[in-house]
Scaffold this motif. Structure first.
Motif, PDB file in Angstrom:
ATOM      1  N   LEU B 150      17.414  24.359 -15.913  1.00 31.55           N
ATOM      2  CA  LEU B 150      17.808  24.297 -14.503  1.00 31.55           C
ATOM      3  C   LEU B 150      19.332  24.276 -14.389  1.00 31.55           C
ATOM      4  CD1 LEU B 150      16.619  23.748 -11.581  1.00 31.55           C
ATOM      5  CD2 LEU B 150      16.922  21.331 -12.074  1.00 31.55           C
ATOM      6  N   VAL B 151      19.847  24.924 -13.349  1.00 36.47           N
ATOM      7  CA  VAL B 151      21.269  24.816 -13.034  1.00 36.47           C
ATOM      8  C   VAL B 151      21.391  24.108 -11.684  1.00 36.47           C
ATOM      9  CG1 VAL B 151      23.425  26.047 -12.606  1.00 36.47           C
ATOM     10  CG2 VAL B 151      21.769  26.975 -14.230  1.00 36.47           C
ATOM     11  N   LEU B 152      22.080  22.971 -11.685  1.00 36.10           N
ATOM     12  CA  LEU B 152      22.210  22.207 -10.449  1.00 36.10           C
ATOM     13  C   LEU B 152      23.375  22.723  -9.617  1.00 36.10           C
ATOM     14  CD1 LEU B 152      21.584  18.566 -11.683  1.00 36.10           C
ATOM     15  CD2 LEU B 152      19.996  20.099 -10.523  1.00 36.10           C
ATOM     16  N   ALA B 153      23.190  22.697  -8.301  1.00 34.70           N
ATOM     17  CA  ALA B 153      24.267  23.111  -7.406  1.00 34.70           C
ATOM     18  C   ALA B 153      25.007  21.903  -6.850  1.00 34.70           C
ATOM     19  CB  ALA B 153      23.700  23.941  -6.262  1.00 34.70           C
ATOM     20  N   GLY B 154      24.313  20.784  -6.705  1.00 34.09           N
ATOM     21  CA  GLY B 154      24.951  19.596  -6.144  1.00 34.09           C
ATOM     22  C   GLY B 154      24.051  18.386  -6.299  1.00 34.09           C
ATOM     23  N   VAL B 155      24.652  17.207  -6.080  1.00 37.59           N
ATOM     24  CA  VAL B 155      23.915  15.970  -6.279  1.00 37.59           C
ATOM     25  C   VAL B 155      24.108  15.052  -5.069  1.00 37.59           C
ATOM     26  CG1 VAL B 155      23.617  13.957  -7.765  1.00 37.59           C
ATOM     27  CG2 VAL B 155      24.340  16.122  -8.764  1.00 37.59           C
ATOM     28  N   HIS B 156      22.981  14.534  -4.556  1.00 32.92           N
ATOM     29  CA  HIS B 156      23.040  13.486  -3.541  1.00 32.92           C
ATOM     30  C   HIS B 156      22.826  12.140  -4.199  1.00 32.92           C
ATOM     31  CE1 HIS B 156      23.174  15.740   0.210  1.00 32.92           C
ATOM     32  NE2 HIS B 156      22.307  16.589  -0.282  1.00 32.92           N
ATOM     33  N   ARG B 157      23.396  11.095  -3.585  1.00 29.95           N
ATOM     34  CA  ARG B 157      23.156   9.738  -4.071  1.00 29.95           C
ATOM     35  C   ARG B 157      22.070   9.141  -3.183  1.00 29.95           C
ATOM     36  NH1 ARG B 157      25.198   4.321  -3.895  1.00 29.95           N
ATOM     37  NH2 ARG B 157      25.818   3.539  -5.946  1.00 29.95           N
ATOM     38  N   GLY B 158      20.951   8.746  -3.781  1.00 31.17           N
ATOM     39  CA  GLY B 158      19.782   8.349  -3.004  1.00 31.17           C
ATOM     40  C   GLY B 158      19.779   6.902  -2.562  1.00 31.17           C
ATOM     41  N   ASN B 159      20.615   6.047  -3.211  1.00 27.49           N
ATOM     42  CA  ASN B 159      20.525   4.620  -2.916  1.00 27.49           C
ATOM     43  C   ASN B 159      21.657   4.130  -2.025  1.00 27.49           C
ATOM     44  OD1 ASN B 159      22.014   5.261  -5.294  1.00 27.49           O
ATOM     45  ND2 ASN B 159      22.075   3.095  -5.875  1.00 27.49           N
ATOM     46  N   GLY B 160      21.853   4.836  -0.906  1.00 29.07           N
ATOM     47  CA  GLY B 160      22.851   4.366   0.060  1.00 29.07           C
ATOM     48  C   GLY B 160      22.263   3.330   1.008  1.00 29.07           C
ATOM     49  N   PHE B 161      23.119   2.446   1.508  1.00 24.67           N
ATOM     50  CA  PHE B 161      22.687   1.445   2.490  1.00 24.67           C
ATOM     51  C   PHE B 161      23.728   1.473   3.587  1.00 24.67           C
ATOM     52  CE2 PHE B 161      21.112  -3.046   3.360  1.00 24.67           C
ATOM     53  CZ  PHE B 161      19.790  -2.667   3.537  1.00 24.67           C
ATOM     54  N   TRP B 162      23.369   2.077   4.697  1.00 25.40           N
ATOM     55  CA  TRP B 162      24.325   2.353   5.780  1.00 25.40           C
ATOM     56  C   TRP B 162      24.206   1.280   6.837  1.00 25.40           C
ATOM     57  CZ3 TRP B 162      26.941   6.703   4.262  1.00 25.40           C
ATOM     58  CH2 TRP B 162      26.321   7.439   3.237  1.00 25.40           C
ATOM     59  N   TYR B 163      25.311   0.973   7.502  1.00 24.75           N
ATOM     60  CA  TYR B 163      25.201  -0.061   8.525  1.00 24.75           C
ATOM     61  C   TYR B 163      26.084   0.203   9.728  1.00 24.75           C
ATOM     62  CZ  TYR B 163      29.212  -1.848   5.816  1.00 24.75           C
ATOM     63  OH  TYR B 163      30.395  -1.962   5.132  1.00 24.75           O
ATOM     64  N   ASN B 164      25.699  -0.425  10.816  1.00 25.54           N
ATOM     65  CA  ASN B 164      26.441  -0.341  12.072  1.00 25.54           C
ATOM     66  C   ASN B 164      27.550  -1.400  12.018  1.00 25.54           C
ATOM     67  OD1 ASN B 164      27.250  -1.042  14.768  1.00 25.54           O
ATOM     68  ND2 ASN B 164      25.522   0.175  15.516  1.00 25.54           N
ATOM     69  N   LYS B 165      28.791  -0.925  11.873  1.00 24.08           N
ATOM     70  CA  LYS B 165      29.886  -1.854  11.633  1.00 24.08           C
ATOM     71  C   LYS B 165      30.228  -2.716  12.845  1.00 24.08           C
ATOM     72  CE  LYS B 165      33.788  -2.138   8.566  1.00 24.08           C
ATOM     73  NZ  LYS B 165      34.798  -2.859   9.343  1.00 24.08           N
ATOM     74  N   PRO B 166      30.295  -2.144  14.060  1.00 26.99           N
ATOM     75  CA  PRO B 166      30.633  -2.988  15.217  1.00 26.99           C
ATOM     76  C   PRO B 166      29.705  -4.189  15.370  1.00 26.99           C
ATOM     77  CG  PRO B 166      30.754  -0.681  15.821  1.00 26.99           C
ATOM     78  CD  PRO B 166      30.220  -0.720  14.422  1.00 26.99           C
ATOM     79  N   ASN B 299      33.979   3.712   8.182  1.00 26.15           N
ATOM     80  CA  ASN B 299      34.531   2.360   8.123  1.00 26.15           C
ATOM     81  C   ASN B 299      35.019   1.811   9.459  1.00 26.15           C
ATOM     82  OD1 ASN B 299      34.087   1.642   5.403  1.00 26.15           O
ATOM     83  ND2 ASN B 299      35.694   3.100   4.814  1.00 26.15           N
ATOM     84  N   VAL B 300      34.738   2.548  10.545  1.00 25.36           N
ATOM     85  CA  VAL B 300      35.031   2.023  11.879  1.00 25.36           C
ATOM     86  C   VAL B 300      33.715   1.847  12.636  1.00 25.36           C
ATOM     87  CG1 VAL B 300      36.193   2.427  14.081  1.00 25.36           C
ATOM     88  CG2 VAL B 300      37.292   3.116  11.923  1.00 25.36           C
ATOM     89  N   ASP B 301      33.022   2.977  12.788  1.00 23.29           N
ATOM     90  CA  ASP B 301      31.748   2.933  13.487  1.00 23.29           C
ATOM     91  C   ASP B 301      30.591   2.609  12.548  1.00 23.29           C
ATOM     92  OD1 ASP B 301      32.849   3.733  16.018  1.00 23.29           O
ATOM     93  OD2 ASP B 301      33.115   5.716  15.139  1.00 23.29           O
ATOM     94  N   PHE B 302      30.752   3.005  11.316  1.00 27.00           N
ATOM     95  CA  PHE B 302      29.684   2.734  10.347  1.00 27.00           C
ATOM     96  C   PHE B 302      30.302   2.478   8.974  1.00 27.00           C
ATOM     97  CE2 PHE B 302      29.454   6.571   7.651  1.00 27.00           C
ATOM     98  CZ  PHE B 302      30.313   7.411   8.356  1.00 27.00           C
ATOM     99  N   GLY B 303      29.527   1.851   8.109  1.00 26.35           N
ATOM    100  CA  GLY B 303      29.991   1.610   6.747  1.00 26.35           C
ATOM    101  C   GLY B 303      28.843   1.819   5.784  1.00 26.35           C
ATOM    102  N   TRP B 304      29.131   1.725   4.487  1.00 23.43           N
ATOM    103  CA  TRP B 304      28.073   1.904   3.500  1.00 23.43           C
ATOM    104  C   TRP B 304      28.321   1.010   2.298  1.00 23.43           C
ATOM    105  CZ3 TRP B 304      31.893   5.509   4.443  1.00 23.43           C
ATOM    106  CH2 TRP B 304      32.821   5.674   3.416  1.00 23.43           C
ATOM    107  N   VAL B 305      27.246   0.756   1.575  1.00 19.64           N
ATOM    108  CA  VAL B 305      27.280  -0.011   0.347  1.00 19.64           C
ATOM    109  C   VAL B 305      26.051   0.470  -0.424  1.00 19.64           C
ATOM    110  CG1 VAL B 305      25.891  -1.923   1.304  1.00 19.64           C
ATOM    111  CG2 VAL B 305      27.531  -2.401  -0.523  1.00 19.64           C
ATOM    112  N   SER B 306      25.937   0.098  -1.680  1.00 20.05           N
ATOM    113  CA  SER B 306      24.720   0.481  -2.401  1.00 20.05           C
ATOM    114  C   SER B 306      23.557  -0.347  -1.864  1.00 20.05           C
ATOM    115  CB  SER B 306      24.876   0.235  -3.899  1.00 20.05           C
ATOM    116  OG  SER B 306      25.799   1.148  -4.442  1.00 20.05           O
ATOM    117  N   HIS B 307      22.355   0.205  -1.897  1.00 23.69           N
ATOM    118  CA  HIS B 307      21.145  -0.532  -1.503  1.00 23.69           C
ATOM    119  C   HIS B 307      21.146  -1.877  -2.241  1.00 23.69           C
ATOM    120  CE1 HIS B 307      16.923  -0.910  -0.206  1.00 23.69           C
ATOM    121  NE2 HIS B 307      16.778  -1.546  -1.343  1.00 23.69           N
ATOM    122  N   PRO B 308      20.726  -2.977  -1.572  1.00 20.37           N
ATOM    123  CA  PRO B 308      20.833  -4.307  -2.175  1.00 20.37           C
ATOM    124  C   PRO B 308      20.397  -4.355  -3.643  1.00 20.37           C
ATOM    125  CG  PRO B 308      19.995  -4.508   0.046  1.00 20.37           C
ATOM    126  CD  PRO B 308      20.175  -3.046  -0.220  1.00 20.37           C
ATOM    127  N   GLY B 309      21.304  -4.813  -4.467  1.00 18.32           N
ATOM    128  CA  GLY B 309      21.014  -4.978  -5.896  1.00 18.32           C
ATOM    129  C   GLY B 309      21.216  -3.739  -6.741  1.00 18.32           C
TER     130      GLY B 309
END
Lengths: 289, 435, 349
Positions: B150-166, B299-309
């Motif tokens: 297989l030849v990969l074209a791109g990679v997504h990170r599946g374990n994002g944890f997005w949040y409403n910063k305000p 980082n104003v309207d929304f932020g992210w971190v890795s899924h807990p743990g």
């Protein structure tokens, strides 16, 4: 003659309930039904008219803020090329399956022979075949007869899988046509074919309308066979283009909803055209009796 | 035998087509006018950024192979749901497209390598020098018996944890570099106490994969990368205490989800997050594109971190293309694969797709702050495989897990959940076969 | 009584057929020959394909690699299937959904057909007719989305309970607000597990709750919305073919409009009703697109359907033997329902 006219009058003036109140009630019920039938259509048109950024669940009932055509412009551009493919496929498939169904239905209802009811049941059972699980043998068979990947192959599939239901509708419609008509024609020396073309065909306009609506809609909206049988994107029916309006992850709901309306326009034209014959069929019916 | 001949052919073609690659500084695949004919590329990238990204790959291809013609055979539908029957029917019927979209791991190996629908491309990797720039843990996901497919074209990170910063600002909560399960639960409880109308967790599982993904991220968070990997090689059982604990945590998280979760698709759950009806959302970074499309600011309207743990792990959700066994136009396809693996094509593709390059040498300037963060994680963290996106386990296990999750979401029966997954592992037998 | 009997005689003469049942008349041979091409096509496209499907369900083909060897024991895959909780739930769902949907669609379609038939010449009738048929023209995949939005508990029709003050009223009585979860509600009402326990010991411990899944009700409403217009069209087509004389004869005998429909027209439409029921049964047994886009499999498979199960097993789980086994069971269920029904109906001809 005078009696007939009087009777027609009385029919006019006596709806269910037979009174003014009855008529008002009828209209109220019809209007309520109209609201029920049109609410989802409103949702689709309303959100189809919005811009991609303004479409969201929480504002689904709000009217569009701008009137620039929203998703309709994009949907029309993307669907138009495949519309013609669908017409090339759906029209012949509808007409052929309706004609074959009319012939079969006529034979099954008026020219029964020993075992014909069993044959009919065998045919009708085909209506319930689960399409998803017969894809492998179907593709193999189409490859064998050289029709895989062609519009002709797709038409063939739709005609064959349409036969059970078109036959059913015509058979049950012809069941209401008095057998005396057939017998009288036989006495006059008409054969099986002549009775069909001279007597049965002309009285079966309402059945053709119903079958036409059913087959055209089903074939037009079919996705599975279209995408399996025809691989060339330029020859695929409009439903595949419609499906492709939504991506694998993100979906522009305005374009999808607008697309559904756009893709349905030819079908709706067929309805408007055909459903007038409900009224015309009525006249034919009263003449023939 | 047939495979060997094909292999040989590909070596020759690759040598012809990309022989001069290493000499070129910009990494572009050199122009070759001798490649002609149609090349059928089958994918389910049909709309918005995905379609634009695919077009960027086509443009890169056209620049190197001006005389070949791409037939873009796309079939859309959530994660390729409508595309599957088409592809499988065509492959079973001996009518393959030249190349199609595949996830690495079991989807590639179980569905296409085992039935011999694809051929190895080891020599292409060597010619193009990809063994140096594609991380080994990633290459392992595409390799069986020493052959890579297989030849990969791109990679997504599946374990994002997005949040409403305000909202979190309003509560006086700041999220640091990482978030543990306990920290998340403390914040969630605070939200429940102080904002009764706001759900702590946004879930849109009208497509069951979204909540299955929440479960697999939670598994990773509780077990850690080693334990999580153990699930797929058979060293950790699904009825072990750690797994049952992860299931309990998953159940706890479900208690915090929005009440209309089953009515929402994943992107509508992101909408709900942006509208402040709920706060956190566990989702792959294709969610980032939704924030950008809505005009939200990092980082104003929304932020992210890795899924807990899960800090320190990178859940791989990657897309690539294969070489069909009996591809109608092998020369054009060898060119296609060499292009999508090249740096310039990936630099054009990924910013539009919202993913990062499947190689470690892309120009960081082309990507925004989130993707630079993701690139750091990609080069430093443990790369782990996703079940939900077809990599960690075969399709039959994936289906069985989705079914078990669907029942668990309602009955919360940890023992039945664990038993169903143990049965599914046994029925599938993949831990013995190995990847 | 005597008044309606005349009408009934007319009906009888119209419906009764006197098929030419002499032994193989030349025209009957002709009839058989004309039917032959259609029958051949059906035998290949239906029965040969089903035979292949049935064979696969008995085989070891349970990965992407084709395996045509037979499984030991032969019906083991069917055992797996019936032990599968999801498939058990699907069987419950398909029965409940079919009953709900056919009942709603036939009643609504027939009612609208009668109203339109009554007022054929009234202003605006073509508009109503086309408006009721309109939903049938739309692709199920997208209408499902519109219905999902409408039944969203937060933003959909529940808002109307707020707007019309229903919830304010409830609150003033100290009651909880009315906020149905619609298609997202995993509960099963009218459960009969405990009652069944008397006949089948252990029924109350089954993982599958036998009853009406609440989430199926909005799905049945959406399906009714889409199909009832066509049911109306079928009945209208049938009514059109009934000659005015039949109606007039009944009216002369003093039958009210309602009686004309009740005793003359609806019985004459029996063949149409057969077509309608067959078509609706076909829709409900195979329903896929609408459910997928409206509710998916639903929480706890509350809205899952056999066709989704087949699709998931065949193409997502790549277990063709399990998927084909499920579709064979569905076919058997159709056979059990449809063949006796057709037999009883054709006998009346």
């Amino acid at each position: 003659m005078a009696a007939q006219a009087r009777l027609a009058d009385s029919h006019e003036s006596s709806p269910i309930g037979g009174s003014r109140i009855g008529k008002v009630l009828t209209i109220i019920v019809l209007l309520m039904a109209l609201v029920f039938y049109m609410t989802p259509v409103f949702i689709m048109v309303n959100n189809g008219l919005k811009d991609a950024t303004n479409v969201s669940l929480s504002t689904m009932w709000n009217l569009p803020e701008t009137w620039t055509g929203g998703g309709f412009v994009e949907a029309w551009d993307k669907l138009r090329p495949n519309m013609i493919n669908s017409i090339i496929m759906a029209l012949p498939a509808t007409i052929i399956s309706a004609l074959l169904g009319a012939i079969n239905g006529y034979l099954f209802s008026k020219w029964k022979f020993k075992g014909s009811d069993t044959l009919f049941t065998i045919m009708l059972f085909g209506f319930f075949i689960p399409y998803q699980s017969v894809l492998f043998p179907m593709v193999r068979f189409l490859q064998e007869i050289g029709l895989y990947g062609t519009t002709a192959g797709l038409v063939l599939v739709h005609v064959v899988y349409g036969l059970p239901v078109t036959t059913l509708i015509f058979r049950n419609f012809y069941a209401n046509v008095p057998t005396e008509l057939v017998e009288a024609a036989r006495v006059d020396g008409a054969g099986l074919v002549k009775i069909f073309t001279r007597i049965m065909m002309p009285v079966s306009i309402p059945a053709f309308v119903v079958v036409g609506i059913f087959q055209f809609t089903n074939i037009w909206n079919d996705f599975l066979f279209g995408v399996i049988v025809v691989q060339n994107p330029d020859a695929q029916p409009v439903t595949i283009a419609l499906n492709n309006l939504s991506g694998s992850f993100s979906v522009d709901w305005n374009v999808v909803m607008a697309g559904a309306i756009v893709a349905a326009l030819p079908t709706i034209l067929v309805y408007v055209f055909l459903s007038r014959y409900f009224v015309r069929g009525l006249l034919a019916g009263s003449v023939k009796g | 035998m047939k495979t060997k001949i094909l292999l040989l052919l590909i070596v020759l073609l690759a040598a012809l087509a990309v022989g001069a690659v290493n000499a070129q500084d910009d990494g572009m695949v050199p122009v070759d006018e001798s490649v002609t004919g149609d090349l059928e590329v089958f994918s389910w990238w049909t709309s918005g950024g995905e379609a634009a990204a695919l077009q960027a790959l086509f443009d890169s291809y056209a620049a190197s192979f001006p005389n070949a013609n791409i037939v873009n055979a796309t079939v859309a539908g959530g994660g390729g749901s409508a595309a599957r029957p088409v592809l499988q029917t065509r492959l079973a019927g001996g009518d393959p497209p030249d190349t199609w979209q595949v996830h690495p791991g079991w989807e590639l190996l179980g569905q296409y390598v085992d039935p011999e629908y694809v051929v190895p491309i080891n020599d292409l990797y060597e010619e193009m020098g990809w063994n140096d720039v594609v991380p080994e843990q990633l290459r392992d996901m595409m390799t069986r018996d020493g052959n890579i497919y297989l030849v990969l074209a791109g990679v997504h990170r599946g374990n994002g944890f997005w949040y409403n910063k305000p909202i979190l600002d309003e509560l006086g909560v700041t999220i640091g570099e990482t978030l543990s399960v306990d920290e998340f639960i403390a914040i969630a409880d605070q939200i429940v106490a102080e904002m009764p109308d706001v759900a702590p967790l946004c879930v849109g599982d009208s497509g069951i994969w979204a909540t299955a993904q929440l479960f697999e991220n939670t598994l990773l968070g509780v077990l850690g990368p080693e334990g999580y990997r153990g699930l797929w090689d058979g060293s950790v059982s699904f009825d072990s205490d750690e797994v049952k604990q992860a299931m309990t945590v998953y159940g706890q998280m479900l208690d915090y989800q929005n009440s209309d979760h089953a009515a929402l698709s994943w992107d509508q759950a992101v909408d709900a997050l942006m509208e402040g009806r709920c706060v956190f959302n566990s989702m792959g970074d294709w969610a980032y594109g939704e924030f950008v499309a809505a005009g939200m600011e990092d980082n104003v309207d929304f932020g992210w971190v890795s899924h807990p743990g899960t800090a320190g792990s990178f859940m791989v959700v990657a897309d690539g293309f294969v070489m069909a066994n009996g591809a109608p136009n092998e020369a054009a396809n060898a060119g296609w694969l060499s292009v999508i693996g090249s740096r310039p094509a990936q630099e054009a593709f990924n910013p539009l797709k919202g993913s990062i390059c499947a190689r470690t040498d892309c120009d960081r300037e082309l990507f925004g702050p989130y993707h630079n963060w993701s690139m750091d994680s990609f080069s430093a963290d443990e790369l782990v495989a996703s079940v939900v996106h077809g990599t960690a386990a075969p399709a039959d296990f994936q289906q069985a897990m989705n079914d078990a999750v669907t029942l668990f979401v309602v009955d919360r029966d940890v023992d039945a959940f664990a038993a169903a997954l143990v049965d599914a592992v046994a029925a599938s037998g993949f831990t013995e076969a190995g990847m | 009584m005597a008044q309606t009997s005349f009408a009934n005689e007319t009906v009888l003469r119209a419906v009764t057929e006197k098929p030419l049942r002499q032994k193989w008349h030349p025209e009957q041979i002709q009839s058989f020959l004309f039917l032959l091409p259609s029958m051949l096509a059906i035998i290949i496209f239906v029965y040969v394909f089903i035979a292949v499907t049935f064979y696969i369900s008995l085989s070891n083909w349970r990965t992407a690699v084709q395996d045509w060897t037979l499984r030991e024991p032969l019906f083991a895959t069917y055992g797996d299937l019936f032990n599968n909780t999801r498939f058990q739930i699907d069987l419950r769902n398909t029965i409940v959904f079919t009953l709900l949907f056919i009942l709603l669609a036939v009643l609504l379609g027939l009612m609208l057909a009668i109203l339109l038939d009554q007022n054929r010449k009234m202003f605006g009738i073509p508009l109503f007719r086309n408006a009721f048929l309109f939903p049938y023209a739309l692709s199920f995949i997208v209408t499902g989305v519109a219905w999902r939005w409408i039944f969203n508990p937060e933003t959909g029709i529940n808002l109307f309970f707020e707007i019309f003050g229903v919830n304010a009223l409830l609150a003033s009585q100290g009651l909880d607000p009315l906020k149905p979860g619609w298609a997202t509600d995993p509960s099963v009402v009218l459960q009969v597990n405990d009652a069944l326990n008397v006949i089948i010991p252990g029924a109350s411990d089954w993982r599958v709750a036998l009853g009406i899944p609440v989430a199926l009700i909005p799905v049945a409403i959406a399906a009714t919305w889409q199909l009832s217009g066509f049911v109306m069209a079928m009945y209208l087509g049938g009514m059109t073919s009934i000659s005015q004389e039949v109606r007039e004869a009944a009216r002369i005998d003093g039958a009210s409009e309602w009686q004309v429909y009740r005793h003359v027209i609806i019985p004459m439409l029996n063949p149409v009703t057969i077509s309608v029921v067959v078509i609706l049964l076909h829709t409900s047994f195979k329903i896929f697109d609408l459910v997928i886009s409206m509710a998916g499999s639903g929480p706890g498979f509350a809205t899952d359907m056999p066709a989704i199960f087949v699709f998931d097993q065949m193409f997502k789980g790549t277990k063709p033997n399990l998927g084909t086994a499920a579709s064979i069971i569905m076919l058997l269920m159709v056979a059990v329902i449809i063949i006796p029904y057709l037999r009883s109906q054709t006998r009346e001809d």
